[in-house]
Motif scaffolding. Structure first.
Motif, mmCIF file in Angstrom:
data_model
loop_
_atom_site.group_PDB
_atom_site.id
_atom_site.type_symbol
_atom_site.label_atom_id
_atom_site.label_comp_id
_atom_site.label_asym_id
_atom_site.label_seq_id
_atom_site.Cartn_x
_atom_site.Cartn_y
_atom_site.Cartn_z
ATOM 1 N N UNK A 26 0.981 -1.340 0.112
ATOM 2 C CA UNK A 26 -0.054 -0.001 -0.026
ATOM 3 C C UNK A 26 0.807 1.285 0.062
ATOM 4 N N UNK A 27 2.051 1.110 -0.298
ATOM 5 C CA UNK A 27 2.964 2.159 -0.096
ATOM 6 C C UNK A 27 3.898 1.804 -1.165
ATOM 7 N N UNK A 28 4.235 3.254 -2.170
ATOM 8 C CA UNK A 28 5.066 3.060 -3.212
ATOM 9 C C UNK A 28 5.766 4.211 -3.230
ATOM 10 N N UNK A 29 7.047 4.438 -3.965
ATOM 11 C CA UNK A 29 8.013 5.386 -3.961
ATOM 12 C C UNK A 29 7.546 5.991 -5.372
ATOM 13 N N UNK A 30 7.894 7.411 -5.574
ATOM 14 C CA UNK A 30 7.843 7.985 -7.023
ATOM 15 C C UNK A 30 8.607 7.105 -7.920
ATOM 16 N N UNK A 31 8.370 6.841 -8.873
ATOM 17 C CA UNK A 31 9.004 6.224 -10.018
ATOM 18 C C UNK A 31 9.117 4.590 -10.084
ATOM 19 N N UNK A 32 8.289 4.166 -8.855
ATOM 20 C CA UNK A 32 7.859 2.833 -8.782
ATOM 21 C C UNK A 32 6.621 2.510 -9.799
ATOM 22 N N UNK A 33 6.485 1.156 -10.047
ATOM 23 C CA UNK A 33 5.329 0.948 -10.678
ATOM 24 C C UNK A 33 4.121 0.306 -9.809
ATOM 25 N N UNK A 34 3.114 0.888 -9.629
ATOM 26 C CA UNK A 34 2.084 0.229 -8.701
ATOM 27 C C UNK A 34 1.315 -0.600 -9.661
ATOM 28 N N UNK A 35 0.791 -1.841 -9.190
ATOM 29 C CA UNK A 35 -0.105 -2.836 -9.734
ATOM 30 C C UNK A 35 -1.403 -2.839 -9.067
ATOM 31 N N UNK A 36 -2.563 -3.093 -9.569
ATOM 32 C CA UNK A 36 -3.756 -3.171 -9.013
ATOM 33 C C UNK A 36 -4.457 -4.256 -9.704
ATOM 34 N N UNK A 37 -5.238 -4.938 -8.865
ATOM 35 C CA UNK A 37 -6.065 -6.110 -9.419
ATOM 36 C C UNK A 37 -7.391 -5.975 -8.999
ATOM 37 N N UNK A 38 -8.562 -5.796 -9.721
ATOM 38 C CA UNK A 38 -9.858 -5.955 -9.541
ATOM 39 C C UNK A 38 -10.458 -7.168 -9.882
ATOM 40 N N UNK A 39 -10.980 -8.286 -8.800
ATOM 41 C CA UNK A 39 -11.443 -9.404 -9.293
ATOM 42 C C UNK A 39 -13.024 -9.171 -9.437
ATOM 43 N N UNK A 40 -13.401 -9.605 -10.590
ATOM 44 C CA UNK A 40 -14.735 -9.918 -10.966
ATOM 45 C C UNK A 40 -15.326 -10.991 -10.716
ATOM 46 N N UNK A 41 -16.217 -11.263 -10.129
ATOM 47 C CA UNK A 41 -16.871 -12.621 -9.779
ATOM 48 C C UNK A 41 -18.467 -12.608 -10.270
ATOM 49 N N UNK A 42 -18.990 -13.696 -10.428
ATOM 50 C CA UNK A 42 -20.360 -14.331 -10.652
ATOM 51 C C UNK A 42 -20.811 -13.403 -11.692
ATOM 52 N N UNK A 43 -20.034 -13.206 -12.777
ATOM 53 C CA UNK A 43 -20.231 -12.474 -13.998
ATOM 54 C C UNK A 43 -20.785 -13.456 -15.055
ATOM 55 N N UNK A 44 -21.858 -13.291 -15.647
ATOM 56 C CA UNK A 44 -22.517 -14.368 -16.366
ATOM 57 C C UNK A 44 -22.241 -13.683 -17.888
ATOM 58 N N UNK A 45 -21.944 -12.521 -17.911
ATOM 59 C CA UNK A 45 -21.757 -11.767 -19.193
ATOM 60 C C UNK A 45 -20.611 -10.808 -19.423
ATOM 61 N N UNK A 46 -20.818 -9.752 -20.004
ATOM 62 C CA UNK A 46 -19.592 -8.766 -20.081
ATOM 63 C C UNK A 46 -19.809 -7.524 -19.067
ATOM 64 N N UNK A 47 -18.647 -7.116 -18.637
ATOM 65 C CA UNK A 47 -18.757 -5.896 -17.801
ATOM 66 C C UNK A 47 -17.391 -4.783 -18.306
ATOM 67 N N UNK A 48 -17.532 -3.672 -17.883
ATOM 68 C CA UNK A 48 -16.668 -2.905 -18.176
ATOM 69 C C UNK A 48 -16.027 -2.287 -16.975
ATOM 70 N N UNK A 49 -14.753 -2.269 -16.691
ATOM 71 C CA UNK A 49 -14.289 -1.853 -15.297
ATOM 72 C C UNK A 49 -13.270 -0.672 -15.791
ATOM 73 N N UNK A 50 -13.434 0.247 -14.824
ATOM 74 C CA UNK A 50 -12.403 1.533 -14.987
ATOM 75 C C UNK A 50 -11.639 1.693 -13.875
ATOM 76 N N UNK A 51 -10.405 1.699 -13.922
ATOM 77 C CA UNK A 51 -9.553 1.942 -12.708
ATOM 78 C C UNK A 51 -8.855 3.339 -13.099
ATOM 79 N N UNK A 52 -8.684 4.024 -11.738
ATOM 80 C CA UNK A 52 -8.242 5.346 -12.066
ATOM 81 C C UNK A 52 -7.729 5.732 -10.543
#
Length: 136
Positions: A46-72
């Motif tokens: 949860x802590x990052x330095x300037x210049x580091x690459x931060x990675x994120x992962x949003x797990x989508x469950x119970x999805x019978x079709x299509x969804x759009x996920x916006x991360x920001x």
């Protein structure tokens, strides 16, 4: 009870069960949002330095079709940081993966990685956020 009444009742019962199974009663949701220092998410952080690459992962469950996920990324005033928004189309249960190299000039402090999930009609169905600290 007459044989035809039992047969009719059985047919109605089977049809109702079939309809319930055909109509997916569960809805797509975002089961988790996490941040890490590596693409695979094996090193949560949860802590990052300037210049580091931060990675994120949003797990989508119970999805019978299509969804759009916006991360920001948003600042302490809840304003979206320019150039941090990514939009991903997902089909079925999946993980929306995000990465951002934290740019020079970014102020140190607390930020939030946000993930919003939208259905085919562009209606927001779920969202999560994860606080991150940016240091020098």
């Amino acid at each position: 009870m007459k044989k035809s009444n039992v047969l009719s009742s059985s047919v109605v019962f089977v049809l109702i069960i079939g309809l319930l199974l055909a109509c997916n009663m569960s809805t797509a949701n975002m089961s988790s949002l996490s941040t890490s220092t590596d693409k695979e998410g094996k090193s949560p952080a949860t802590s990052f330095k300037i210049g580091d690459t931060m990675y994120g992962a949003a797990a989508i469950a119970n999805n019978p079709g299509k969804v759009k996920v916006k991360l920001y990324l948003t600042d302490s005033k809840n304003e979206t940081l320019k150039g941090t928004e990514v939009s991903l189309d997902l089909d079925g249960d999946a993980v929306a993966r995000y990465n951002l190299t934290l740019p020079d000039g970014l102020a140190t402090g607390t930020y939030k990685l946000n993930a919003d999930m939208f259905n085919d009609a562009n209606e927001k169905k779920d969202s999560k956020s994860a606080s991150v600290t940016i240091t020098e």
